[in-house]
Motif scaffolding. Sequence first.
Motif, PDB file in Angstrom:
ATOM      1  N   GLY A 163       0.866  -1.215  -0.015  1.00  9.19           N
ATOM      2  CA  GLY A 163       0.087   0.175   0.059  1.00  9.19           C
ATOM      3  C   GLY A 163       0.912   1.389  -0.151  1.00  9.19           C
ATOM      4  N   LEU A 164       1.850   1.306   0.685  1.00  9.87           N
ATOM      5  CA  LEU A 164       2.887   2.431   0.761  1.00  9.87           C
ATOM      6  C   LEU A 164       3.548   2.498  -0.689  1.00  9.87           C
ATOM      7  CD1 LEU A 164       4.334   4.871   2.343  1.00  9.87           C
ATOM      8  CD2 LEU A 164       5.843   3.173   3.404  1.00  9.87           C
ATOM      9  N   LEU A 165       3.940   1.604  -1.276  1.00 10.35           N
ATOM     10  CA  LEU A 165       4.371   1.611  -2.348  1.00 10.35           C
ATOM     11  C   LEU A 165       3.523   2.144  -3.553  1.00 10.35           C
ATOM     12  CD1 LEU A 165       6.832   0.609  -4.251  1.00 10.35           C
ATOM     13  CD2 LEU A 165       5.645  -1.465  -4.468  1.00 10.35           C
ATOM     14  N   LYS A 166       2.270   1.814  -3.506  1.00  5.49           N
ATOM     15  CA  LYS A 166       1.507   2.373  -4.333  1.00  5.49           C
ATOM     16  C   LYS A 166       0.920   3.881  -4.288  1.00  5.49           C
ATOM     17  CE  LYS A 166       0.943  -1.290  -6.924  1.00  5.49           C
ATOM     18  NZ  LYS A 166      -0.222  -2.149  -6.822  1.00  5.49           N
ATOM     19  N   VAL A 167       0.970   4.177  -2.879  1.00  3.76           N
ATOM     20  CA  VAL A 167       0.986   5.690  -2.443  1.00  3.76           C
ATOM     21  C   VAL A 167       2.193   6.496  -2.960  1.00  3.76           C
ATOM     22  CG1 VAL A 167       1.035   7.128  -0.530  1.00  3.76           C
ATOM     23  CG2 VAL A 167      -0.580   5.155  -0.601  1.00  3.76           C
ATOM     24  N   CYS A 168       3.400   5.783  -3.170  1.00  2.70           N
ATOM     25  CA  CYS A 168       4.416   6.721  -3.372  1.00  2.70           C
ATOM     26  C   CYS A 168       4.379   6.874  -4.977  1.00  2.70           C
ATOM     27  CB  CYS A 168       5.771   5.706  -3.004  1.00  2.70           C
ATOM     28  SG  CYS A 168       6.298   5.699  -1.618  1.00  2.70           S
ATOM     29  N   ARG A 169       3.941   5.847  -5.698  1.00  2.00           N
ATOM     30  CA  ARG A 169       3.920   6.123  -7.114  1.00  2.00           C
ATOM     31  C   ARG A 169       2.725   7.180  -7.362  1.00  2.00           C
ATOM     32  NH1 ARG A 169       3.962  -0.440  -8.893  1.00  2.00           N
ATOM     33  NH2 ARG A 169       6.234  -0.655  -8.905  1.00  2.00           N
ATOM     34  N   LEU A 170       1.698   7.147  -6.464  1.00  2.40           N
ATOM     35  CA  LEU A 170       0.652   8.004  -6.506  1.00  2.40           C
ATOM     36  C   LEU A 170       1.267   9.447  -6.837  1.00  2.40           C
ATOM     37  CD1 LEU A 170      -2.454   9.059  -6.909  1.00  2.40           C
ATOM     38  CD2 LEU A 170      -2.741   8.611  -4.646  1.00  2.40           C
ATOM     39  N   VAL A 171       2.182   9.684  -5.579  1.00  5.01           N
ATOM     40  CA  VAL A 171       2.565  11.095  -5.337  1.00  5.01           C
ATOM     41  C   VAL A 171       3.544  11.379  -6.341  1.00  5.01           C
ATOM     42  CG1 VAL A 171       3.851  12.352  -3.677  1.00  5.01           C
ATOM     43  CG2 VAL A 171       2.267  10.542  -2.784  1.00  5.01           C
ATOM     44  N   ILE A 172       4.111  10.346  -6.956  1.00  2.00           N
ATOM     45  CA  ILE A 172       5.114  10.650  -8.187  1.00  2.00           C
ATOM     46  C   ILE A 172       4.406  11.295  -9.363  1.00  2.00           C
ATOM     47  CG2 ILE A 172       6.908   9.667  -9.662  1.00  2.00           C
ATOM     48  CD1 ILE A 172       7.754   8.079  -7.476  1.00  2.00           C
ATOM     49  N   HIS A 173       3.228  10.535  -9.472  1.00  2.00           N
ATOM     50  CA  HIS A 173       2.505  10.945 -10.673  1.00  2.00           C
ATOM     51  C   HIS A 173       1.953  12.410 -10.580  1.00  2.00           C
ATOM     52  CE1 HIS A 173       2.468   7.417 -13.218  1.00  2.00           C
ATOM     53  NE2 HIS A 173       2.478   6.845 -12.500  1.00  2.00           N
ATOM     54  N   SER A 174       1.572  12.682  -9.137  1.00  2.00           N
ATOM     55  CA  SER A 174       0.887  13.745  -8.672  1.00  2.00           C
ATOM     56  C   SER A 174       2.037  14.965  -9.014  1.00  2.00           C
ATOM     57  CB  SER A 174       0.580  13.788  -7.538  1.00  2.00           C
ATOM     58  OG  SER A 174      -0.737  12.855  -7.415  1.00  2.00           O
ATOM     59  N   ARG A 175       3.175  14.895  -8.441  1.00  2.00           N
ATOM     60  CA  ARG A 175       4.114  15.880  -8.168  1.00  2.00           C
ATOM     61  C   ARG A 175       5.038  16.051  -9.773  1.00  2.00           C
ATOM     62  NH1 ARG A 175       5.247  17.595  -3.331  1.00  2.00           N
ATOM     63  NH2 ARG A 175       6.314  19.349  -4.537  1.00  2.00           N
ATOM     64  N   TYR A 176       5.207  15.163 -10.368  1.00  2.00           N
ATOM     65  CA  TYR A 176       5.813  15.051 -11.749  1.00  2.00           C
ATOM     66  C   TYR A 176       4.764  14.682 -12.841  1.00  2.00           C
ATOM     67  CZ  TYR A 176      10.125  14.618  -8.886  1.00  2.00           C
ATOM     68  OH  TYR A 176      11.114  14.612  -8.167  1.00  2.00           O
ATOM     69  N   GLU A 177       4.395  16.007 -13.543  1.00  2.00           N
ATOM     70  CA  GLU A 177       3.383  15.853 -14.463  1.00  2.00           C
ATOM     71  C   GLU A 177       3.615  15.242 -15.625  1.00  2.00           C
ATOM     72  OE1 GLU A 177       2.281  19.943 -15.465  1.00  2.00           O
ATOM     73  OE2 GLU A 177       1.507  20.394 -13.507  1.00  2.00           O
ATOM     74  N   ASP A 178       4.903  14.984 -16.002  1.00  2.00           N
ATOM     75  CA  ASP A 178       5.224  14.420 -17.248  1.00  2.00           C
ATOM     76  C   ASP A 178       5.833  13.133 -17.128  1.00  2.00           C
ATOM     77  OD1 ASP A 178       4.378  16.775 -18.832  1.00  2.00           O
ATOM     78  OD2 ASP A 178       6.703  17.654 -18.632  1.00  2.00           O
ATOM     79  N   TYR A 179       5.568  12.627 -15.727  1.00  2.00           N
ATOM     80  CA  TYR A 179       6.247  11.128 -15.401  1.00  2.00           C
ATOM     81  C   TYR A 179       5.649  10.131 -16.442  1.00  2.00           C
ATOM     82  CZ  TYR A 179       7.426   7.312 -12.641  1.00  2.00           C
ATOM     83  OH  TYR A 179       8.055   6.084 -12.063  1.00  2.00           O
ATOM     84  N   THR A 180       4.297  10.037 -16.762  1.00  2.00           N
ATOM     85  CA  THR A 180       3.764   8.987 -17.373  1.00  2.00           C
ATOM     86  C   THR A 180       4.458   8.849 -18.793  1.00  2.00           C
ATOM     87  OG1 THR A 180       1.664   9.584 -16.248  1.00  2.00           O
ATOM     88  CG2 THR A 180       1.673   8.376 -18.425  1.00  2.00           C
ATOM     89  N   THR A 181       4.981  10.111 -19.293  1.00  2.00           N
ATOM     90  CA  THR A 181       5.406   9.989 -20.584  1.00  2.00           C
ATOM     91  C   THR A 181       7.000   9.999 -20.722  1.00  2.00           C
ATOM     92  OG1 THR A 181       5.341  12.406 -20.817  1.00  2.00           O
ATOM     93  CG2 THR A 181       3.608  11.282 -21.821  1.00  2.00           C
ATOM     94  N   GLU A 182       7.590  10.893 -19.720  1.00  3.05           N
ATOM     95  CA  GLU A 182       9.048  10.969 -19.799  1.00  3.05           C
ATOM     96  C   GLU A 182       9.563   9.840 -18.847  1.00  3.05           C
ATOM     97  OE1 GLU A 182      10.708  12.834 -21.713  1.00  3.05           O
ATOM     98  OE2 GLU A 182       8.904  13.924 -22.514  1.00  3.05           O
ATOM     99  N   GLY A 183       8.774   9.620 -17.836  1.00  3.94           N
ATOM    100  CA  GLY A 183       9.611   8.270 -16.901  1.00  3.94           C
ATOM    101  C   GLY A 183      10.715   8.947 -16.295  1.00  3.94           C
ATOM    102  N   PHE A 184      11.948   8.244 -15.788  1.00  3.14           N
ATOM    103  CA  PHE A 184      12.871   8.537 -14.994  1.00  3.14           C
ATOM    104  C   PHE A 184      13.565   9.995 -15.328  1.00  3.14           C
ATOM    105  CE2 PHE A 184      14.988   6.226 -18.235  1.00  3.14           C
ATOM    106  CZ  PHE A 184      16.458   6.720 -18.349  1.00  3.14           C
ATOM    107  N   HIS A 185      13.600  10.276 -16.564  1.00  3.11           N
ATOM    108  CA  HIS A 185      14.157  11.770 -17.184  1.00  3.11           C
ATOM    109  C   HIS A 185      13.791  12.728 -16.189  1.00  3.11           C
ATOM    110  CE1 HIS A 185      16.276   9.816 -20.530  1.00  3.11           C
ATOM    111  NE2 HIS A 185      15.196   9.121 -20.738  1.00  3.11           N
ATOM    112  N   VAL A 186      12.343  12.730 -15.871  1.00  5.98           N
ATOM    113  CA  VAL A 186      11.524  13.814 -15.163  1.00  5.98           C
ATOM    114  C   VAL A 186      12.341  13.646 -13.749  1.00  5.98           C
ATOM    115  CG1 VAL A 186       9.913  14.578 -14.328  1.00  5.98           C
ATOM    116  CG2 VAL A 186       9.586  13.605 -16.271  1.00  5.98           C
ATOM    117  N   LEU A 187      12.608  12.771 -13.274  1.00  7.34           N
ATOM    118  CA  LEU A 187      13.108  12.429 -11.752  1.00  7.34           C
ATOM    119  C   LEU A 187      14.617  13.200 -11.941  1.00  7.34           C
ATOM    120  CD1 LEU A 187      11.928   8.800 -10.828  1.00  7.34           C
ATOM    121  CD2 LEU A 187      10.907  11.136 -10.502  1.00  7.34           C
TER     122      LEU A 187
END
Length: 782
Positions: free
Chosen positions: A140-164
């Motif tokens: 559950g904590l793992l999925k929450v972390c992914r949710l926060v990453i998607h929320s804080r990084y708008e282009d994470y879905t398309t750019e992936g780790f480059h955004v990070l």
Amino acid sequence: KMVDPTLAEMGKNLNEAMKMLEDNQRKVEEENEKKYARKDIPGPLQGSGQDMVSILQLVQNLMHGEEEEETSQSYRLQNVGEQGHMALLGHSLAAYISVLDRERLRKLTTRILSDTTLWLCRLFRYENGSAYYHEDDREGLLKVCRLVIHSRYEDYTTEGFHVLCSKQPVIYISSAARAGLGQALCNQLGLPLSCMCRVPCNTMFGSQHQMDVALLDRVIKDDVESGRLPLLLVANAGTPGAGHTDKLGRLKELCEQYHMWLHVEGVNLATLALGYVSSSVLAATKCDSMTLTLGSWLGLPAVPAVTLYRHEDPSLSLAAGLTSSQPVEKLRALPLWLSLQYLGHDGIVERIRHASQLSQRLLENLKNLDFIKTSVEDELSSPVVVFKFFQQYSNRDQTSHAAQASTIQHPIISNERHIYDTFNQWLGEQLAQLVPASGVDVVELEDEGTCVRFSPLMTAAVLGTEIQDIDQLVDCLKMKIPVLTSTLQLREEFEQEVRRTVGLLYIEDLGWPGLGVVRYNYHSDGKNDDKQEKELEKINTELLKKLNELESDLTFSLGPEFGGQKNCVYIGMVTEDLDVSELVETIAATGREIEENSRLLENMTEVVRKGIQEAQLQLQKANEERLLEEGLLRQIPVVGSVLNWFSPFQASPKGRTFNLTAGSLESTESTYVSKAQGTGTTPPPTPTSSLAKPRLPGQKAFKRSLRSSDGFSETSSISHCDDLERMEQRAPALSPGQEQGALEPDRAEQQEGARAQPGTEDIHSDKLPPDCTKAQDQASLR
């Protein structure tokens, strides 16, 4: 009444299967089947197949078979009641429901998921929340972390780790969190370990297990200034070790300031279902997400953990994996849906309240016990009780001890803490073994060291812990405290006695829970180290055997299986009436006796070997003399017989005897002359230990007797006993107004004169008891 016959048959089969699997008694068929059981070798599949009873019988044999027979210790099994059967039935129903058509399956799973989420949010005061059901409690904590990453990084879905790479995310966890949590998150998220920041706990003020909020604020500021992105904070409502709760209110304000996500987990979240909730735990209802482990809290087997969260964008939740479009995955909530309905609101609250009452009962009893130190954050509502054995330094200067404590790495302080850790490890293992229904275990804390933990929310529902189990736990603790205190006090005296005793070597082993470790030193010239080591092992092994044969309450052993010293005698826990000097003297005397007996045997073996060689030489010499004396003709068989018949040869018999005491061959001429065998020299006495000290009837070895503690010596105590017996015999002859000690002058003088003259007989000896007369005879002989 069920409409669907398949559901009715499923429930019936489940009840029959559970009854068969939970039956621990072996039947006659089981005993016969053991004769040709497969054990660990898998057999081929039978062509015609097997019925359900045979298959379940095989499962039962695998569950309770050879392991239970090999080990006598009873292992813990979860208390699976009817509510547990409902959870297990949910897994069977989930498999059955999955074969329905898609539309019916969608409606049914939506109803199950919405009902369960609504019940849990109301039960744990989490308004407008969504739920994610998962098997692994970290998922559950793992999925929450992914949710926060998607929320804080708008282009994470398309750019992936480059955004990070542009802004490295940072996840903050407490140093008191469970081990390996940060590394597991980084591995699953594909992030480097530098993205994980462990926040220290309070070091100056507050609890030693709460996150340092001021330090966290400074760390976040530094990360923001260095171009990093604070992402998520994992707080604890009940740390895994001590059950302490972080300052959730202040942490929530800090997370809002830096736009961070706050996730809370811990056993104390269960108290949110109670009527009274502490303010520190109640602040968890304002967090962004929390993880609940209902299986252990309510004693439900195989039910999923639940992560409640708040988020407005369902598309991001779907992308993070918190929701699924597959109806089959929504069936994970079915076992919990059935169990919650079976228990009801009152049943759920009662189980959590019962666990809290068990903690309060134990905490109240621990407050009245000496040498027990508790570590509880909130005594009014804490469901976790952590305690340890601790004794103040009464025999030492408090000022010097305080000066030593100021030095962090002082060796004396370090050794004392190690000893206390060892004793508390032993205490926890003893309590868990004596009262298995209590569920206590041993925990290692960074500041307190080794402690005993009682967390009923994690064990009570599973083990069926009741109030009487807590009372039994306290009684066992009361019995163990005197043993711990006396052993701790006598350790130093034992060390000093061993170091003063010749032939004994004190071995310092801080990891041994007992009086100490001693080794008997083998006095050798040191020419052959291997031989000396073997002899040392032989002597100490025999010493251990001799000590265990004594009638005492002490336990002597070879030490722990792993990590212990070799060729040593380990002495376990002791009581306060132990005579340490007698124990050390007995160990030394027994070791000397074994060594002397070993040396005597070796010397005798060498003497006998040399004697045999000398006897062979003398026999050869005697045969040569006999040949010269009798002549050559007498050695021929036929001629010698005829010659001996006509002219008999008279020869004096010559023999040899081997004297073990002198170690030499002696002639037997004196034996044939006197017709009797001589006694020779008196052999030396066999070394024996003078360990037999006078003990009272029923008194075991190494115990302080009452007489010796009052200052009576051996001789004075015997004479005093005789005097008392004489007074008892003479008391009836006194007049009623006369004291027992006032004897007639003439009679007393006659008695003193009779005792003073040697060889005279006491005229009143016939009035004394037989033991006193015997003691008088021995005294006169002396």
